[in-house]
Enzyme design. Structure first.
Site, short mmCIF file in Angstrom:
data_model
loop_
_atom_site.label_atom_id
_atom_site.label_comp_id
_atom_site.label_asym_id
_atom_site.label_seq_id
_atom_site.Cartn_x
_atom_site.Cartn_y
_atom_site.Cartn_z
N GLY A 38 0.83 -1.20 0.00
CA GLY A 38 0.00 0.00 0.00
C GLY A 38 0.85 1.24 0.00
O GLY A 38 1.87 1.32 0.69
N ARG A 56 -15.56 8.01 13.26
CA ARG A 56 -14.37 8.83 13.09
C ARG A 56 -14.76 10.29 12.90
O ARG A 56 -15.70 10.59 12.18
CB ARG A 56 -13.59 8.37 11.86
CG ARG A 56 -12.46 9.29 11.50
CD ARG A 56 -11.65 8.79 10.33
NE ARG A 56 -12.35 8.88 9.06
CZ ARG A 56 -12.48 10.00 8.35
NH1 ARG A 56 -12.01 11.13 8.79
NH2 ARG A 56 -13.13 9.98 7.19
N HIS A 85 -21.45 8.97 5.27
CA HIS A 85 -21.28 10.43 5.19
C HIS A 85 -22.58 11.04 4.68
O HIS A 85 -23.12 10.61 3.67
CB HIS A 85 -20.13 10.74 4.24
CG HIS A 85 -19.62 12.13 4.39
ND1 HIS A 85 -20.34 13.21 3.99
CD2 HIS A 85 -18.46 12.61 4.90
CE1 HIS A 85 -19.64 14.31 4.25
NE2 HIS A 85 -18.50 13.97 4.80
N ARG A 142 -22.45 13.51 11.77
CA ARG A 142 -22.67 12.76 10.53
C ARG A 142 -23.71 11.66 10.68
O ARG A 142 -24.62 11.53 9.85
CB ARG A 142 -21.36 12.12 10.08
CG ARG A 142 -20.37 13.09 9.54
CD ARG A 142 -19.10 12.40 9.12
NE ARG A 142 -18.19 13.40 8.55
CZ ARG A 142 -16.95 13.14 8.17
NH1 ARG A 142 -16.45 11.94 8.28
NH2 ARG A 142 -16.19 14.10 7.65
N LEU A 192 -6.63 11.20 7.95
CA LEU A 192 -5.33 11.57 7.38
C LEU A 192 -4.30 11.63 8.51
O LEU A 192 -3.17 11.17 8.38
CB LEU A 192 -5.43 12.93 6.68
CG LEU A 192 -6.48 13.01 5.57
CD1 LEU A 192 -6.46 14.39 4.91
CD2 LEU A 192 -6.24 11.95 4.51
N LEU A 239 -1.47 7.22 2.32
CA LEU A 239 -0.74 8.02 3.31
C LEU A 239 0.02 7.13 4.27
O LEU A 239 1.18 7.37 4.59
CB LEU A 239 -1.73 8.89 4.09
CG LEU A 239 -2.22 10.09 3.31
CD1 LEU A 239 -3.25 10.85 4.13
CD2 LEU A 239 -1.06 11.01 2.96
N ALA A 240 -0.64 6.07 4.74
CA ALA A 240 -0.01 5.22 5.74
C ALA A 240 1.17 4.46 5.13
O ALA A 240 2.28 4.47 5.68
CB ALA A 240 -1.03 4.26 6.33
N GLY A 241 0.95 3.82 4.00
CA GLY A 241 1.99 2.99 3.41
C GLY A 241 3.17 3.80 2.89
O GLY A 241 4.33 3.46 3.12
#
Ligand SMILES: Cc1cc2nc3c(=O)[nH]c(=O)nc-3n(C[C@H](O)[C@H](O)[C@H](O)COP(=O)(O)OP(=O)(O)OC[C@H]3O[C@@H](n4cnc5c(N)ncnc54)[C@H](O)[C@@H]3O)c2cc1C
Ligand code: FES
Lengths: 645, 252, 254
Positions: free
Chosen positions: A47, A442, A273, A337, A448, A50-52
């Site tokens: 991946g 969340r 959402h 939400r 992010l 952002l994380a990977g």
């Protein structure tokens, strides 16, 4: 479908000591790998979101020998690129009373008290470093005229702590991480495999030792061996077929790891959402998110009478129902939400939906335009209005927007301990792929933050503690029977799809699966519906196995074949989601059980019974998983009931 | 997965630095575009000067010697007596020739590079939104300019027939000028060549700002206006002069 | 709506391709162009014919995966719009639409409408970053960046890397892509330390794969994010400066 209670215990490895010191103490007490020894360790990162990307870049900088995999044609295309709104950090640059503790508190509360205090505190803590790091990389965050960083406020918080880069924060953050990653590729510390999909995990002697991949262009099935494997493969909202996620987002990597022994936590915690553009026809493949900020000035309404077919401008005020303002006078259109989403669903279910397919509610700016003038509205929302018009061909300055909730994010994921390690030693999960920090819901602009916290600042420290044991050990060779067996299974699965020779396309099955799940395990759930879904899904799954049609060959780019494997895994995941939802007899965050609501129709949490993480173990029988409970303890915040009246 | 091949004759940045600065700079396409822009400026400057000098055909003769001949004389004695007769003019000529050759060479090698960058063309029809006639025909207008220059030199500088008129005589600049443009086909050829030159100058004069990075949001519009004006300043008189001879306004 | 599609079909990089004509009937004007292709693919699968391969992912105009030539224009007739955001209402009932892949030596066709754009990654690898190891950054507000500078840097950074600029360029040049990244980083104070090294390396890497810019301006028109060719001018300027400065820096370090 039934489940058993596992005899296993989960050790979340939460360090002792006061909340503020846990991470510092932990970093000091875990083992490190000497800089010269790092290159002897090979780490696989799957991946490049952002994380990977952040993890692979940082591990490369540290000197580890990294191999990174993505099924995209470039790391820059990962789904993270689409995030719009912003990223939270407790910088308190605006002196409005923000602090690490407040961000921690908001996140725990926003998650409806279903996350770990220690993890969330650490997340809030490293949020500060994330902004520093990204700014230094050249991420063009919005600035004020003085040249300092600007912030905006986001749902669920009373302070202004969201950093943003126009409506493209995810893009800019991902490009920052992607560039850092390519710097390491150029430096030779990271090897990049594009258009290569991980199809299985290899476990030997109880440890993760590598993965098996398919080259999406040549079809080659290959094994890759490493000392540790890191999954940063994103969320699974696409199980609903229609979602705001990118088309290729899927659960395969995480699910295959689950099948090899990694526990899967809280699968039923999914986020819907409220402000997306409603589906326009049967063939639609993807839903588009409109920023939540629109609810600051838009008023949401439906006609009072069901099946009122008049165009909106011909419906007089007395025939309109501004239902959020009516039901939640204190918060009005700005309820969280989950509350806004459920209310919209109730209206549409009651036949009051608007638009050609009667599947939306109005988000009306005419009052705001009257009050503030068209220029102010254009300044605030111009680009969103333009995007809306591009898609729907309707001008929101004149005609009210139509919106409807859509699946967006999944809080559930692979269970990880404080070190981000799954229940398989040597296998880590980061970003949306793990379950860690958001509990049952969340907050906006926190995904992010979490992805980058995991990748830049947490995993690079914690992985050393595991690796330290294996100094000098070579990786398991890829001709080891452990790899060979998995490769054979993967090949078998692929030829299975190609040889089924059925009549229906993969997308057809995916769409049908999505419908069942959306109806019964979507915005609100009840026992009867979940049981129905648990009967319908296996039946459809059987049909899939019998009747799917995948044309073409394995030896060339074959997008239907790719999808077949992903949808196959979605079928199994969907059943676990329903089971998890059925077993959790309470309402919390994104999980709303109709049986468990207050008299006013609000979510009713049952802390005495369900203040735990539900981690599911694969037993070999998809119909009978085993449940492990990780109890949640709250020392620093006291769970309370959310109220928005 | 291999990915696209890179062109192997190009070497890494570090190795390139061992070569002399200009060679290194000119090896890159961006460098070549700079060279095209700078040599283009030299050539455009020359065209303007050449045009202004030629305007002297419209002036009356001094003591029976045409103004144009005096001017030609004066050019040859530039900086005389410090420098011998003709030397400065030759230095200028050499500069001009170098600029011309670099301009042509750069254009040629960029064309080769660009052909290689798209070896397979679009199979369907293409639409263009910004590229105009001028920008897309630079190569062809360039080739026409080269052919024209050769003819022009043969005609008025070297006196090679049949380009030059029968009465061509070295040093008799004015007389040669009148004689050559009294022939309708020569005038027609010159006028057509000038019209081919116009788009070349237009695109070049705009493009050089871009190639050398001379840009500013406030003045970017003026780069186009400048290009149009410069084209007109060079081309219009150059068309009028031969026509004036042919139609008998001068030299009759 | 009913339309006629002429789609480039090519089995793999080393096989010849050709246009195949499909009649696509009963489609909705509100469908996106890619949804129309989805519908066609579903019908092809039903008929037992392999579906058309095309790259796409976000379908929101941000990931840069999608992108095909539609009637001779990259991303089709609507300016400032990626293929995934183009809707069928931009066409008329009965239209014939020609669809083919990007064409450039650096973007070899993989299959049907899918091309390999990894040469873009090579350009970024050459220097499209700011070298700052994780953890070594100072406080974010230590370096103020004038709002105008941050905004212009953002305009450049908005590039989605789709390759439309290369597809549009009559020379197959990638100057707009490269210039956008060079400008984004060269404008910011954080990017100054590596400014000259970056410019030189990125330009020279770009030229190893792509054609050269001859200032047609076609790329700017094709760019779904409307990135300006002014950034190309900026890169040209910085490149010439870099050529001088880098030699000077190099002679100092020796
Ligand atoms: C429309 C939208 C707007 C959003 N806006 C915000 C926002 O404003 N703020 C916020 O905080 N969050 C936002 N989010 C949520 C946030 O974007 C995501 O949660 C986050 O980006 C996930 O990042 P990730 O790195 O975990 O995974 P991803 O970005 O999904 O990356 C997954 C990576 O894994 C790779 N991969 C997956 N499976 C495999 C496999 N089997 N083999 C090989 N590679 C694989 C993919 O190629 C990809 O590179 C938004 C989400 C959406 C959908
Ligand atoms: S699919 Fe992502 S930009 Fe079009």
């Amino acid at each position: 479908m039934t489940y058993t209670i596992s005899s296993r215990q989960l050790d979340s490895k939460i360090p002792g000591g006061p909340l503020e010191d846990k991470w510092e103490n932990h970093k000091f007490s875990i083992r490190l790998v000497n800089p010269n020894n790092k290159r002897k360790f090979k780490i696989i990162v799957v991946g490049t979101g952002l994380a990977g990307a952040s993890a692979a870049a940082t591990l490369g900088e540290l000197g580890y020998n990294v191999e990174v995999f993505t099924f995209h044609d470039s790391p820059r295309r990962a789904h993270s690129i689409a995030a719009q709104g912003g990223i939270n950090a407790a910088k308190n640059y605006h002196n409005d009373g923000d602090s690490v503790f407040r961000l921690f508190y908001d996140t725990i509360k926003g998650g409806d008290y279903r996350s770990r205090e220690a993890n969330v505190y650490r997340l809030a803590d490293v949020s500060l470093n994330i902004i520093d790091q990204c700014t230094a990389q050249g991420v063009p965050f919005a600035r004020e005229y003085g040249g300092y960083l600007d912030n905006r406020s986001f749902g669920g918080a009373q302070v202004s702590r969201t950093f943003y880069a126009r409506g493209q924060t995810g893009q800019q953050l991902l490009l920052g991480a992607y560039q850092a990653l390519l710097r390491q590729v150029a430096a030779g510390t990271v090897k990049l495999h594009r258009r290569t999909e991980m199809l299985d995990l290899v476990v030997k002697d109880g440890r993760a030792v590598g993965i098996v991949t398919r080259d999406l262009i040549s079809g080659e099935i290959r094994s890759h061996s490493a000392h540790a494997v890191v999954l940063a493969t994103g969320g699974y909202a696409n199980v609903f077929f229609l979602s705001t996620n990118a088309m290729a987002s899927n659960v395969t990597a995480a699910w295959r790891a689950h099948r090899r022994g990694a526990a899967f936590a809280n699968p039923c915690f999914t986020q819907i959402h409220p402000t997306c553009i409603p589906q326009s026809d049967e063939f639609q493949s993807k839903l588009t998110l409109m920023s939540e900020s629109l609810r600051n000035d838009g008023r949401i309404w439906v006609p009072k009478r069901a099946d009122d077919n008049r165009p909106p401008d011909q419906i007089p005020e007395e025939d309109r129902d501004y239902y959020l303002e009516r039901m939640y006078p204190a918060f009005g259109n700005l309820v969280p939400r989950d509350v806004a989403s459920r209310a919209a669903k109730r209206m549409v279910d009651a036949g009051k939906g608007v638009g050609p397919l009667k599947n939306g509610v109005y988000l009306d700016f005419s009052h705001a335009i009257e009050r503030l003038g068209i220029d102010v509205i254009a300044d605030r929302y111009g680009n969103l209005f333009e995007m809306y018009e591009r898609i729907t061909d309707e001008n929101p300055y004149k005609v009210p927007m139509r919106i409807y909730p859509a699946p967006h994010y999944t809080m559930g994921g692979l269970w990880v301990d404080y070190n981000l390690m799954t229940t398989i030693p040597g296998l880590y999960a980061l970003g949306e792929a793990n379950f860690s920090d958001h509990g049952a819901n969340r907050l906006g602009a926190s995904a992010l933050m979490q992805g980058l916290a995991d990748g830049y600042f947490i995993l690079p420290y914690t992985i050393g503690d595991y690796l330290a044991d294996f100094l000098g050990d070579p990786v398991v060779p890829t001709d080891d029977p452990a790899f060979r067996e998995v490769e054979d299974e993967v090949r078998g699965r692929i030829s299975g799809y190609l040889n089924t020779g059925g009549t229906r396309s993969v997308d057809w099955f995916h769409r049908e699966l999505g419908k069942i799940l959306w109806d019964h395990c979507g915005m609100s759930r009840n026992e009867e519906g979940l049981k129905k879904a648990l009967a319908e899904i296996p039946a459809l799954y059987e049909e899939f196995k019998r009747d799917v049609r995948v044309l073409g060959t394995n030896e060339s780019l074959n997008q239907s074949l790719e999808k077949a494997g992903r949808v196959d895994d979605f079928f199994e995941l969907a059943q676990l989601m329903c089971l998890d939802a059925l077993h959790r007899e309470e309402s919390a965050g994104g999980h709303f059980r109709e049986e468990y609501q207050t008299e006013e129709g609000e979510a009713l949490r049952r802390d005495d019974l369900f203040a735990y993480v539900a981690a599911w173990e694969w037993t070999g029988n998809p119909q009978a998983p085993a449940l492990i409970k990780e109890p949640l303890e709250f020392e620093y915040v006291t769970p309370s009931t959310r109220s928005y009246k | 997965m291999g990915g696209p091949d890179r062109k192997d004759e190009l070497v890494a940045t570090e190795e390139r630095r061992r070569d002399p600065w200009f060679v290194d700079f000119y090896r890159s396409a961006v460098g070549k575009k700079w060279v095209m822009a700078l040599s283009g400026i030299v050539l455009l400057g020359y065209l303007v000067a050449h045009m202004i000098g030629n305007l002297k055909v419209f002036l009356p003769a001094v003591d029976g010697v045409p103004e144009l001949d005096l001017y030609a004389q004066a050019l040859r004695s530039l900086l005389f007596p410090i420098a011998p007769h003709g030397v400065v003019l030759w230095i200028l000529r050499v500069g001009l020739i170098i600029a011309f050759l670099l301009h042509v060479h750069a254009a040629y090698s960029l064309t080769i590079m660009n052909r290689r960058a798209r070896p397979v063309d679009y199979a369907g029809p293409r639409q263009y939104l910004a590229a105009n006639y001028a920008s897309r025909t630079m190569r062809w207008s360039g080739v026409i300019v080269i052919l024209f220059v050769i003819f022009h030199l043969a005609d008025l500088t070297w006196g090679i027939q049949p380009a030059a008129p029968d009465s061509w005589e070295h040093g008799q600049v004015y007389a040669n000028f009148i004689a050559t443009f009294s022939r309708p086909w020569v005038t027609a050829f010159y006028v057509l060549a000038q019209l081919a030159l116009a788009p070349h100058i237009f695109h070049g004069a705009w493009s050089m700002f871009q190639s050398m990075g001379v840009n500013h949001p406030r003045f970017n519009r003026w780069r186009r206006y400048f290009a149009v004006a410069l084209t007109a300043v060079i081309v219009v008189p150059n068309v009028i002069m031969p026509l004036s001879v042919l139609l008998g306004f001068v030299g009759a | 709506m009913n339309i006629t599609l002429q789609v480039w079909r090519q089995e793999s990089a080393d096989r010849p391709g050709r246009f195949v004509t499909y009649q696509v009937t009963d489609i909705e004007p509100d469908m996106s162009f890619l949804e129309m292709l989805d519908v066609l693919n579903e019908r092809l699968i039903a008929q037992g014919e392999e579906p058309i391969a095309f790259d796409h992912d976000c379908r929101e105009g941000i990931c840069g995966s999608c992108g095909v030539m539609i009637d001779g224009l990259p991303h089709g007739p609507q300016l400032g719009t990626a293929t995934c955001q183009l809707h069928m209402r931009k066409f008329r009932d009965g239209d014939t639409i020609v669809v083919e892949p990007w064409r450039a030596a650096a973007f070899p066709v993989i299959k049907d409408l899918v091309v390999d754009r990894s040469a873009f990654d090579k350009i970024i690898e050459a220097g499209g970053y700011i070298s700052v190891d994780t953890g070594s950054a100072p406080d974010a507000n230590l370096i103020p960046v004038p709002k105008e500078v941050a905004d212009t840097a953002f305009d450049a950074a908005a590039c989605i890397g789709c390759g439309a600029c290369v597809a549009a360029c009559p020379n197959g040049a990638a100057n707009l892509f490269t210039a956008a990244k060079v400008a984004h980083l060269n404008l910011l104070p954080q990017g100054q330390a590596e400014r000259w090294r970056r410019t030189e390396a990125m330009v020279e890497t770009m030229e190893q794969y792509f054609g050269s810019c001859t200032n047609h301006g076609e790329c700017e028109k094709a760019c779904p994010k409307g990135i300006s060719i002014d950034f190309i001018a900026m890169m040209n300027r910085d490149y010439a400066k870099a050529k001088v400065k880098n030699r000077r820096l190099l002679s100092q370090s020796n």
